[in-house]
Design a protein around this motif. Structure first.
Motif, PDB file in Angstrom:
ATOM      1  N   VAL A   1      -8.685  -0.580   4.115  1.00 22.90           N
ATOM      2  CA  VAL A   1      -7.430  -0.377   3.393  1.00 22.90           C
ATOM      3  C   VAL A   1      -6.212  -0.378   4.304  1.00 22.90           C
ATOM      4  O   VAL A   1      -5.169  -0.923   3.960  1.00 22.90           O
ATOM      5  CB  VAL A   1      -7.501   0.909   2.535  1.00 22.90           C
ATOM      6  CG1 VAL A   1      -7.591   2.156   3.389  1.00 22.90           C
ATOM      7  CG2 VAL A   1      -6.317   0.970   1.599  1.00 22.90           C
TER       8      VAL A   1
ATOM      9  N   CYS B   1      -2.475   7.517  -2.038  1.00 16.39           N
ATOM     10  CA  CYS B   1      -3.870   7.308  -1.637  1.00 16.39           C
ATOM     11  C   CYS B   1      -4.607   8.626  -1.393  1.00 16.39           C
ATOM     12  O   CYS B   1      -4.076   9.545  -0.768  1.00 16.39           O
ATOM     13  CB  CYS B   1      -3.907   6.463  -0.367  1.00 16.39           C
ATOM     14  SG  CYS B   1      -5.560   6.192   0.275  1.00 16.39           S
ATOM     15  N   ILE B   2      -5.825   8.723  -1.923  1.00 16.45           N
ATOM     16  CA  ILE B   2      -6.636   9.933  -1.729  1.00 16.45           C
ATOM     17  C   ILE B   2      -7.839   9.653  -0.810  1.00 16.45           C
ATOM     18  O   ILE B   2      -8.781  10.436  -0.744  1.00 16.45           O
ATOM     19  CB  ILE B   2      -7.150  10.477  -3.090  1.00 16.45           C
ATOM     20  CG1 ILE B   2      -7.878   9.371  -3.880  1.00 16.45           C
ATOM     21  CG2 ILE B   2      -6.015  11.095  -3.891  1.00 16.45           C
ATOM     22  CD1 ILE B   2      -8.654   9.866  -5.084  1.00 16.45           C
ATOM     23  N   ASP B   3      -7.782   8.531  -0.129  1.00 15.99           N
ATOM     24  CA  ASP B   3      -8.827   8.167   0.840  1.00 15.99           C
ATOM     25  C   ASP B   3     -10.233   8.138   0.243  1.00 15.99           C
ATOM     26  O   ASP B   3     -11.201   8.522   0.895  1.00 15.99           O
ATOM     27  CB  ASP B   3      -8.815   9.152   2.028  1.00 15.99           C
ATOM     28  CG  ASP B   3      -7.904   8.656   3.137  1.00 15.99           C
ATOM     29  OD1 ASP B   3      -7.712   7.431   3.233  1.00 15.99           O
ATOM     30  OD2 ASP B   3      -7.386   9.506   3.886  1.00 15.99           O
ATOM     31  N   CYS B   4     -10.330   7.670  -0.988  1.00 10.65           N
ATOM     32  CA  CYS B   4     -11.655   7.634  -1.616  1.00 10.65           C
ATOM     33  C   CYS B   4     -12.517   6.489  -1.075  1.00 10.65           C
ATOM     34  O   CYS B   4     -13.731   6.496  -1.179  1.00 10.65           O
ATOM     35  CB  CYS B   4     -11.518   7.503  -3.136  1.00 10.65           C
ATOM     36  SG  CYS B   4     -10.769   5.937  -3.634  1.00 10.65           S
ATOM     37  N   GLY B   5     -11.868   5.462  -0.522  1.00 12.74           N
ATOM     38  CA  GLY B   5     -12.597   4.349   0.100  1.00 12.74           C
ATOM     39  C   GLY B   5     -13.136   3.312  -0.871  1.00 12.74           C
ATOM     40  O   GLY B   5     -13.830   2.378  -0.455  1.00 12.74           O
ATOM     41  N   ILE B   6     -12.805   3.453  -2.170  1.00 21.00           N
ATOM     42  CA  ILE B   6     -13.334   2.487  -3.159  1.00 21.00           C
ATOM     43  C   ILE B   6     -12.830   1.081  -2.853  1.00 21.00           C
ATOM     44  O   ILE B   6     -13.571   0.105  -2.956  1.00 21.00           O
ATOM     45  CB  ILE B   6     -12.918   2.910  -4.589  1.00 21.00           C
ATOM     46  CG1 ILE B   6     -13.645   4.186  -4.976  1.00 21.00           C
ATOM     47  CG2 ILE B   6     -13.226   1.811  -5.604  1.00 21.00           C
ATOM     48  CD1 ILE B   6     -13.198   4.780  -6.296  1.00 21.00           C
ATOM     49  N   CYS B   7     -11.571   0.980  -2.446  1.00 23.92           N
ATOM     50  CA  CYS B   7     -10.997  -0.346  -2.159  1.00 23.92           C
ATOM     51  C   CYS B   7     -11.787  -1.047  -1.059  1.00 23.92           C
ATOM     52  O   CYS B   7     -12.026  -2.249  -1.133  1.00 23.92           O
ATOM     53  CB  CYS B   7      -9.524  -0.218  -1.773  1.00 23.92           C
ATOM     54  SG  CYS B   7      -9.218   0.991  -0.492  1.00 23.92           S
TER      55      CYS B   7
ATOM     56  N   PHE C   1       0.853  -1.187   0.000  1.00 29.68           N
ATOM     57  CA  PHE C   1       0.000   0.000   0.000  1.00 29.68           C
ATOM     58  C   PHE C   1       0.895   1.246   0.000  1.00 29.68           C
ATOM     59  O   PHE C   1       1.669   1.464   0.931  1.00 29.68           O
ATOM     60  CB  PHE C   1      -0.898  -0.050   1.237  1.00 29.68           C
ATOM     61  CG  PHE C   1      -1.681   1.194   1.498  1.00 29.68           C
ATOM     62  CD1 PHE C   1      -2.362   1.845   0.482  1.00 29.68           C
ATOM     63  CD2 PHE C   1      -1.779   1.705   2.775  1.00 29.68           C
ATOM     64  CE1 PHE C   1      -3.104   2.982   0.729  1.00 29.68           C
ATOM     65  CE2 PHE C   1      -2.521   2.839   3.043  1.00 29.68           C
ATOM     66  CZ  PHE C   1      -3.181   3.482   2.023  1.00 29.68           C
TER      67      PHE C   1
ATOM     68  N   ALA D   1      -2.549   2.867  -5.978  1.00 30.92           N
ATOM     69  CA  ALA D   1      -1.829   2.897  -4.693  1.00 30.92           C
ATOM     70  C   ALA D   1      -1.627   1.509  -4.100  1.00 30.92           C
ATOM     71  O   ALA D   1      -0.966   1.359  -3.083  1.00 30.92           O
ATOM     72  CB  ALA D   1      -2.598   3.776  -3.697  1.00 30.92           C
ATOM     73  N   LEU D   2      -2.260   0.506  -4.748  1.00 34.94           N
ATOM     74  CA  LEU D   2      -2.161  -0.866  -4.212  1.00 34.94           C
ATOM     75  C   LEU D   2      -1.557  -1.798  -5.248  1.00 34.94           C
ATOM     76  O   LEU D   2      -1.820  -1.659  -6.453  1.00 34.94           O
ATOM     77  CB  LEU D   2      -3.565  -1.355  -3.841  1.00 34.94           C
ATOM     78  CG  LEU D   2      -4.333  -0.545  -2.811  1.00 34.94           C
ATOM     79  CD1 LEU D   2      -5.820  -0.887  -2.853  1.00 34.94           C
ATOM     80  CD2 LEU D   2      -3.782  -0.773  -1.421  1.00 34.94           C
TER      81      LEU D   2
ATOM     82  N   CYS E   1      -8.637   0.664  -7.547  1.00 34.15           N
ATOM     83  CA  CYS E   1      -7.992   1.881  -7.025  1.00 34.15           C
ATOM     84  C   CYS E   1      -7.678   2.868  -8.155  1.00 34.15           C
ATOM     85  O   CYS E   1      -6.922   2.545  -9.074  1.00 34.15           O
ATOM     86  CB  CYS E   1      -6.701   1.516  -6.289  1.00 34.15           C
ATOM     87  SG  CYS E   1      -5.798   2.975  -5.732  1.00 34.15           S
ATOM     88  N   PRO E   2      -8.226   4.066  -8.107  1.00 32.89           N
ATOM     89  CA  PRO E   2      -8.007   5.030  -9.194  1.00 32.89           C
ATOM     90  C   PRO E   2      -6.595   5.627  -9.193  1.00 32.89           C
ATOM     91  O   PRO E   2      -6.171   6.214 -10.183  1.00 32.89           O
ATOM     92  CB  PRO E   2      -9.054   6.120  -8.912  1.00 32.89           C
ATOM     93  CG  PRO E   2      -9.306   6.047  -7.443  1.00 32.89           C
ATOM     94  CD  PRO E   2      -9.116   4.601  -7.061  1.00 32.89           C
ATOM     95  N   LYS E   3      -5.870   5.472  -8.107  1.00 32.55           N
ATOM     96  CA  LYS E   3      -4.539   6.070  -7.982  1.00 32.55           C
ATOM     97  C   LYS E   3      -3.407   5.050  -8.024  1.00 32.55           C
ATOM     98  O   LYS E   3      -2.255   5.393  -7.771  1.00 32.55           O
ATOM     99  CB  LYS E   3      -4.459   6.880  -6.668  1.00 32.55           C
ATOM    100  CG  LYS E   3      -5.344   8.103  -6.650  1.00 32.55           C
ATOM    101  CD  LYS E   3      -4.815   9.111  -7.658  1.00 32.55           C
ATOM    102  CE  LYS E   3      -5.778  10.253  -7.870  1.00 32.55           C
ATOM    103  NZ  LYS E   3      -5.355  11.143  -8.944  1.00 32.55           N
TER     104      LYS E   3
HETATM  105  S1  SF4 Z   1      -8.974   2.960  -3.658  1.00 34.78           S
HETATM  106 FE1  SF4 Z   1      -6.834   3.589  -3.724  1.00 34.78          FE
HETATM  107  S2  SF4 Z   1      -6.930   5.789  -3.477  1.00 34.78           S
HETATM  108 FE2  SF4 Z   1      -8.926   5.015  -2.829  1.00 34.78          FE
HETATM  109  S3  SF4 Z   1      -8.710   4.693  -0.589  1.00 34.78           S
HETATM  110 FE3  SF4 Z   1      -8.172   2.770  -1.582  1.00 34.78          FE
HETATM  111  S4  SF4 Z   1      -5.948   2.867  -1.794  1.00 34.78           S
HETATM  112 FE4  SF4 Z   1      -6.647   4.928  -1.423  1.00 34.78          FE
END
Ligand code: SF4
Ligand code: SF4
Ligand code: SF4
Length: 202
Positions: A176, A160-166, A155, A199-200, A195-197
């Motif tokens: 996450v 990470c932008i803390d979008c919470g999609i994961c 991770f 980050a994973l 994850c849109p960024k």
């Molecule tokens: S989906 Fe990616 S960007 Fe969004 S909270 Fe999870 S790790 Fe962070």
């Protein structure tokens, strides 16, 4: 997740229903046990997220009719996992040593195990969430113990932008900040794809 993963759930119905007439189908469970035990020491619960027919059944069949509630924490605790593990293994070994040593009779022991666990998975899968059974399934617990710390998700907090999609797409309802070390991650990779960024990653 593999391309074949969504289609494996049908095997559960074949063994649970077809096994009543063809008990030898129960031996398929031995293949499942052997495969997951071989994979777990290297990849943790990867089998659960990619090759387990019941996991596929839970996600892609029960997932269509579930109430999608939060899986209670108690269901992941050892207070439930250990008694379930002992009860299921105890039942299996008791039946295997007491049943007549006929190929069909032994096969039927596995078919009954498959039916009972499928009914429990359906009950909890609909009333709570698809993967509720997988939170305390004895075979999941074994992989959890054997494969702790193996093939973990990395991770990158800086992206990470803390979008919470994961968190939303995770079938095991992990969060996450637990993903990197949680032995209950089934390595399905859905959080990574979503994850849109980026980050994973594994
Ligand atoms: S989906 Fe990616 S960007 Fe969004 S909270 Fe999870 S790790 Fe962070
Ligand atoms: S926890 Fe059990 S039922 Fe669920 S995917 Fe893993 S082995 Fe299959
Ligand atoms: S954390 Fe990611 S890879 Fe692990 S179970 Fe959840 S969605 Fe799948």
């Amino acid at each position: 997740m593999l391309k074949i993963t969504p289609y494996l759930g049908i095997i559960i119905l074949i063994v649970s229903i077809g096994g009543l007439w063809f008990p030898k189908l129960g031996y398929f469970l031995l293949i499942v046990f052997a495969t997951l035990l071989a994979i777990a020491p290297f990849r943790g619960r990867w089998f659960c997220g990619n090759l387990c027919p019941r996991g596929s059944f839970n996600d892609f069949w029960l997932g269509k009719i579930t109430f999608k509630k939060n899986i209670p924490k108690f269901f992941r605790s050892l207070w439930l996992r250990i008694p379930v593990f002992i009860a299921m293994m105890g039942f299996m070994f008791f039946r295997l040593i007491t049943v007549e040593k006929l190929v069909d009779k032994i096969g039927m022991v596995f078919v009954i195990m498959c039916i009972v666990t499928t009914l429990i998975a359906i009950l909890f899968g609909i009333s709570i969430a698809p993967r509720t059974w997988c939170s305390f399934c004895p075979m999941g617990t074994v992989q959890n113990w054997l494969g702790k710390g193996k093939y973990t998700i990395k991770f990158d907090k800086s992206k990470c932008i803390d979008c919470g999609i994961c968190n939303k797409v995770c079938p095991m309802q992990l969060t996450v900040n637990q993903i990197t070390h949680n032995p209950d991650c089934i390595k399905c990779g859905r959080c990574i794809s979503a994850c849109p960024k980026k980050a994973l990653k594994f």
